[in-house]
Design an enzyme around this catalytic site. Sequence first.
Site, PDB file in Angstrom:
ATOM      1  N   PRO A   1       0.835  -1.200   0.000  1.00  0.00           N
ATOM      2  CA  PRO A   1       0.000   0.000   0.000  1.00  0.00           C
ATOM      3  C   PRO A   1       0.872   1.254   0.000  1.00  0.00           C
ATOM      4  O   PRO A   1       2.040   1.207   0.355  1.00  0.00           O
ATOM      5  CB  PRO A   1      -0.757  -0.107   1.317  1.00  0.00           C
ATOM      6  CG  PRO A   1       0.198  -0.837   2.211  1.00  0.00           C
ATOM      7  CD  PRO A   1       0.969  -1.781   1.334  1.00  0.00           C
ATOM      8  N   GLU A   2       0.288   2.338  -0.389  1.00  0.00           N
ATOM      9  CA  GLU A   2       0.961   3.637  -0.266  1.00  0.00           C
ATOM     10  C   GLU A   2       0.555   4.231   1.082  1.00  0.00           C
ATOM     11  O   GLU A   2      -0.508   3.915   1.626  1.00  0.00           O
ATOM     12  CB  GLU A   2       0.521   4.565  -1.396  1.00  0.00           C
ATOM     13  CG  GLU A   2       0.749   4.009  -2.791  1.00  0.00           C
ATOM     14  CD  GLU A   2       2.201   4.083  -3.259  1.00  0.00           C
ATOM     15  OE1 GLU A   2       2.981   4.807  -2.606  1.00  0.00           O
ATOM     16  OE2 GLU A   2       2.550   3.414  -4.233  1.00  0.00           O
TER      17      GLU A   2
ATOM     18  N   LYS B   1       3.298   2.569   6.929  1.00  0.00           N
ATOM     19  CA  LYS B   1       2.243   1.726   6.372  1.00  0.00           C
ATOM     20  C   LYS B   1       1.604   0.833   7.422  1.00  0.00           C
ATOM     21  O   LYS B   1       0.895  -0.106   7.100  1.00  0.00           O
ATOM     22  CB  LYS B   1       2.819   0.896   5.238  1.00  0.00           C
ATOM     23  CG  LYS B   1       3.347   1.779   4.118  1.00  0.00           C
ATOM     24  CD  LYS B   1       3.947   0.983   3.034  1.00  0.00           C
ATOM     25  CE  LYS B   1       4.531   1.935   2.002  1.00  0.00           C
ATOM     26  NZ  LYS B   1       5.180   1.196   0.927  1.00  0.00           N
TER      27      LYS B   1
ATOM     28  N   ARG C   1      10.450  -4.998  -8.270  1.00  0.00           N
ATOM     29  CA  ARG C   1       9.177  -4.348  -8.570  1.00  0.00           C
ATOM     30  C   ARG C   1       9.302  -3.616  -9.892  1.00  0.00           C
ATOM     31  O   ARG C   1      10.389  -3.200 -10.290  1.00  0.00           O
ATOM     32  CB  ARG C   1       8.825  -3.320  -7.476  1.00  0.00           C
ATOM     33  CG  ARG C   1       8.822  -3.862  -6.056  1.00  0.00           C
ATOM     34  CD  ARG C   1       7.589  -4.677  -5.732  1.00  0.00           C
ATOM     35  NE  ARG C   1       6.371  -3.895  -5.939  1.00  0.00           N
ATOM     36  CZ  ARG C   1       5.874  -3.064  -5.038  1.00  0.00           C
ATOM     37  NH1 ARG C   1       6.474  -2.890  -3.874  1.00  0.00           N
ATOM     38  NH2 ARG C   1       4.760  -2.396  -5.286  1.00  0.00           N
TER      39      ARG C   1
END
Length: 276
Positions: free
Chosen positions: A2-3, A51, A263
């Site tokens: 998640p951001e 996060k 990524r």
Amino acid sequence: MPEGDSVWRAAAELHQALAGQTLTASDFRVPRFATLNLAGWTVEEVVPRGKHLLMRVVGPEERKLTIHSHLKMEGTWQVYLPGGRWRKPGFTARCVLRTAAADAVGFSLGILEVVRTADEDTIVGHLGPDLLGPDWDLAEAEQRIRAAPDVPIGVALLDQRNLAGIGNIYRCEACFLSGVHPATPVSAVHDLRTLMTDAKQLLEANLGPGRRVTILNPRGMPVGRMAGRPGYWVYRREHQPCLKCRTPIRRGVLGKPNGEEERDIYFCPQCQPVVS
Ligand SMILES: [Zn+2]
């Protein structure tokens, strides 16, 4: 991953629904905490840390516990009216917290554990300065990143020990705004402070409702929320023209030196030349 803005919004929604409320039931659907019952405990506050979501509860004799969760890839918290029908499959629920006014359900949480609030540091103590936190410290974050000058900037930005809150979207977008290829070694990134400040501005612009957008006007307001307009400069825009120079955006892969955590990266080969 998640951001930080997603976690910040989740914490705000949970805090709004639960803070000051007494739990009438709790259900932890993970083996380690399956027998834990927090009925009668009061939710003090829900705060984001990078996060990580920290839900602090107070029980008998002022005992304090923290329900720690991390959304990882698929996780989400949702708030319903009492007894409301869930929008996610029941078998993916990991935590159910009930009050007289609301049900909060955590689905597909990557981490769910309960620790003494006094021990929170064992969970989040390693994190660097939080881009969305009250303790944000630009100089400290720069120092942590610069301590490893050979690491690609795109890897350093995702390392939550350097600074907390950036996921793949914001690292790609912030590198584009600075004209820095994500594979550039930290030592070759001269204006790291502007890059981090841009990332912080992008996160802050997305704390409200609506889809995430990184194209901002000079006042820092999102301008790309209209239908059909691109929301991002480069993220997931492979082959599409760069919004500054029309060169097709490219996709690549970037990971740690040992091949872990690779990524996708997205970049404009014209605006973000490779520097080695
Ligand atoms: Zn370009």
